[in-house]
Every structure is written in C-alpha cells, then in structure tokens.
Design a protein around this motif. Structure first.
Motif, PDB file in Angstrom:
ATOM      1  N   PHE A  58      45.978 -33.196  34.991  1.00 10.37           N
ATOM      2  CA  PHE A  58      46.782 -33.580  33.749  1.00 10.37           C
ATOM      3  C   PHE A  58      46.697 -32.571  32.760  1.00 10.37           C
ATOM      4  N   VAL A  59      45.529 -31.978  32.419  1.00 14.52           N
ATOM      5  CA  VAL A  59      45.342 -31.105  31.427  1.00 14.52           C
ATOM      6  C   VAL A  59      44.331 -29.828  31.765  1.00 14.52           C
ATOM      7  N   ASP A  60      44.490 -29.172  31.147  1.00 14.41           N
ATOM      8  CA  ASP A  60      43.468 -27.820  31.186  1.00 14.41           C
ATOM      9  C   ASP A  60      43.287 -27.362  29.734  1.00 14.41           C
ATOM     10  N   ARG A  61      42.281 -26.623  29.740  1.00 14.53           N
ATOM     11  CA  ARG A  61      41.819 -26.021  28.108  1.00 14.53           C
ATOM     12  C   ARG A  61      41.784 -24.624  28.347  1.00 14.53           C
ATOM     13  N   ASN A  62      41.884 -24.206  26.968  1.00 15.84           N
ATOM     14  CA  ASN A  62      41.534 -22.618  26.783  1.00 15.84           C
ATOM     15  C   ASN A  62      40.028 -22.629  26.398  1.00 15.84           C
ATOM     16  N   ARG A  63      39.328 -21.886  27.385  1.00 16.73           N
ATOM     17  CA  ARG A  63      37.953 -21.888  26.928  1.00 16.73           C
ATOM     18  C   ARG A  63      37.609 -20.765  26.257  1.00 16.73           C
ATOM     19  N   LYS A  64      38.420 -19.759  25.995  1.00 16.24           N
ATOM     20  CA  LYS A  64      38.277 -18.650  25.406  1.00 16.24           C
ATOM     21  C   LYS A  64      38.148 -18.701  23.821  1.00 16.24           C
ATOM     22  N   VAL A  65      38.406 -19.948  23.305  1.00 18.94           N
ATOM     23  CA  VAL A  65      38.241 -20.360  21.986  1.00 18.94           C
ATOM     24  C   VAL A  65      37.381 -21.462  21.683  1.00 18.94           C
ATOM     25  N   ARG A  66      36.893 -21.584  20.471  1.00 17.00           N
ATOM     26  CA  ARG A  66      36.200 -22.775  20.175  1.00 17.00           C
ATOM     27  C   ARG A  66      36.763 -23.219  18.885  1.00 17.00           C
ATOM     28  N   PRO A  67      36.931 -24.443  18.694  1.00 15.77           N
ATOM     29  CA  PRO A  67      36.887 -25.352  19.808  1.00 15.77           C
ATOM     30  C   PRO A  67      37.813 -25.244  20.767  1.00 15.77           C
ATOM     31  N   HIS A  68      37.566 -25.858  22.234  1.00 15.91           N
ATOM     32  CA  HIS A  68      38.355 -25.636  23.237  1.00 15.91           C
ATOM     33  C   HIS A  68      39.567 -26.366  22.854  1.00 15.91           C
ATOM     34  N   LEU A  69      40.980 -25.656  23.335  1.00 16.09           N
ATOM     35  CA  LEU A  69      42.310 -26.181  23.017  1.00 16.09           C
ATOM     36  C   LEU A  69      42.852 -26.748  24.444  1.00 16.09           C
ATOM     37  N   TYR A  70      43.444 -27.982  24.329  1.00 16.02           N
ATOM     38  CA  TYR A  70      43.668 -28.635  25.392  1.00 16.02           C
ATOM     39  C   TYR A  70      45.441 -28.563  25.554  1.00 16.02           C
ATOM     40  N   TYR A  71      46.003 -28.594  26.771  1.00 18.00           N
ATOM     41  CA  TYR A  71      47.201 -28.774  26.927  1.00 18.00           C
ATOM     42  C   TYR A  71      47.724 -29.147  28.166  1.00 18.00           C
ATOM     43  N   ALA A  72      48.835 -29.790  28.513  1.00 27.37           N
ATOM     44  CA  ALA A  72      49.450 -30.500  29.425  1.00 27.37           C
ATOM     45  C   ALA A  72      49.641 -29.651  30.515  1.00 27.37           C
ATOM     46  N   VAL A  73      49.231 -29.876  31.940  1.00 24.41           N
ATOM     47  CA  VAL A  73      49.459 -28.867  32.894  1.00 24.41           C
ATOM     48  C   VAL A  73      50.749 -29.492  33.764  1.00 24.41           C
ATOM     49  N   THR A  74      50.951 -30.666  33.560  1.00 26.88           N
ATOM     50  CA  THR A  74      52.187 -31.584  34.263  1.00 26.88           C
ATOM     51  C   THR A  74      53.271 -31.877  33.105  1.00 26.88           C
ATOM     52  N   THR A  75      54.347 -32.333  33.528  1.00 27.53           N
ATOM     53  CA  THR A  75      55.362 -32.853  32.672  1.00 27.53           C
ATOM     54  C   THR A  75      55.492 -34.211  32.738  1.00 27.53           C
ATOM     55  N   ARG A  76      55.932 -34.908  31.687  1.00 29.20           N
ATOM     56  CA  ARG A  76      56.184 -36.303  31.942  1.00 29.20           C
ATOM     57  C   ARG A  76      57.037 -36.550  33.198  1.00 29.20           C
ATOM     58  N   ALA A  77      57.989 -35.796  33.399  1.00 29.24           N
ATOM     59  CA  ALA A  77      58.896 -35.917  34.464  1.00 29.24           C
ATOM     60  C   ALA A  77      58.127 -35.976  35.896  1.00 29.24           C
ATOM     61  N   ASP A  78      57.203 -34.919  35.972  1.00 29.52           N
ATOM     62  CA  ASP A  78      56.357 -34.756  37.340  1.00 29.52           C
ATOM     63  C   ASP A  78      55.679 -36.147  37.399  1.00 29.52           C
ATOM     64  N   HIS A  79      54.850 -36.435  36.299  1.00 26.85           N
ATOM     65  CA  HIS A  79      54.351 -37.802  36.323  1.00 26.85           C
ATOM     66  C   HIS A  79      55.095 -39.069  36.849  1.00 26.85           C
ATOM     67  N   THR A  80      56.176 -39.223  36.306  1.00 25.38           N
ATOM     68  CA  THR A  80      57.192 -40.288  36.419  1.00 25.38           C
ATOM     69  C   THR A  80      57.352 -40.019  38.044  1.00 25.38           C
ATOM     70  N   SER A  81      57.908 -39.015  38.428  1.00 23.89           N
ATOM     71  CA  SER A  81      58.165 -38.751  39.975  1.00 23.89           C
ATOM     72  C   SER A  81      57.084 -39.189  40.795  1.00 23.89           C
TER      73      SER A  81
END
Length: 133
Positions: A58-81
């Motif tokens: 569902f999520v991934d993170r940017n490991r190049k920065v501290r603290p890591h920043l998280y973001y969705a890799v799927t959409t709400r529509a993807d999940h519902t489908s």
C-alpha cells in the motif's frame, strides 16, 4: 490485496487524500487529533503499521531523507476494485451477486456502469468519468 484494519485505514485515508509524502511523526500527530481522548499513538506503533502497509504493497517510503517520508502507491479506487474482486471471487454465484449489486446502484452509477461496459465492449478507452456524487 489485504484488507485494512482501523489504524491502517486511517493512515491510508490520510495518504490517499494528499499527493505529498508525510513522516510517521506527522501522521501520528494528525491522527492523534482524530482518536478519542487519552488514546495517544506511539511513534513506534505508527512505524510498525507503516511497515505492515509497506509489506502489503500500500505504501512506500523515501529512504533518501530523514525522517523517511511515506506515500501511497495504490489509489483508493485500486483498493476498492481489489476488494470487489475478492468478494466476487469468494462468491459461488457471481451472477447473483452482480445482479444484487446492480439492483442497489443509483441511476447515475448505473449510467456510469453502462458507459464503462460499452467502452469495454467496443475496446475503446474508458470515457472520462465525473464523480456521480
């Protein structure tokens, strides 16, 4: 695709509602305002849940920065489908389940379904859809 627990769903709702990545601490602080009084979230709990969401895809993170920043890799529509596909996959009589579902949609949703099915039948790209709500 896995189902989401209450805290996972709250996190995903926050991530789906923004294009900007967010740190675990920011998520904890934002979600703390939405929980009942005295129910503070520990940062370690937030990191554990984010790790679980990452393993679930569902999520991934940017490991190049501290603290890591998280973001969705799927959409709400993807999940519902995916949830709809799971439900249909578990149903021995898919036609009956689909018929029951179609019987409950609004006229606007029915029109959207007609457009999508017509586009699929003609193998043309799906039409641009406006949210019927």
């Amino acid at each position: 695709m896995a189902t989401l627990g209450d805290l996972e769903r709250s996190i995903m709702e926050r991530l789906w509602s923004s294009d900007e990545p967010v740190s675990a601490a920011e998520l904890r602080d934002e979600l703390a305002h939405k929980t009942s009084a005295g129910n503070e979230l520990a940062l370690t709990t937030m990191l554990t849940v984010l790790s679980r969401l990452e393993r679930k895809g569902f999520v991934d993170r940017n490991r190049k920065v501290r603290p890591h920043l998280y973001y969705a890799v799927t959409t709400r529509a993807d999940h519902t489908s995916e949830l709809l596909q799971q439900a249909l996959g578990a149903e021995p009589d898919r036609a009956a389940a689909l018929a029951h579902f179609v019987g409950q949609v609004t006229p606007q949703e029915a029109e959207t379904l007609r457009q999508l099915l017509d586009a699929r039948a003609s193998e043309s790209p799906a039409p641009s859809l406006v949210d019927p709500a």
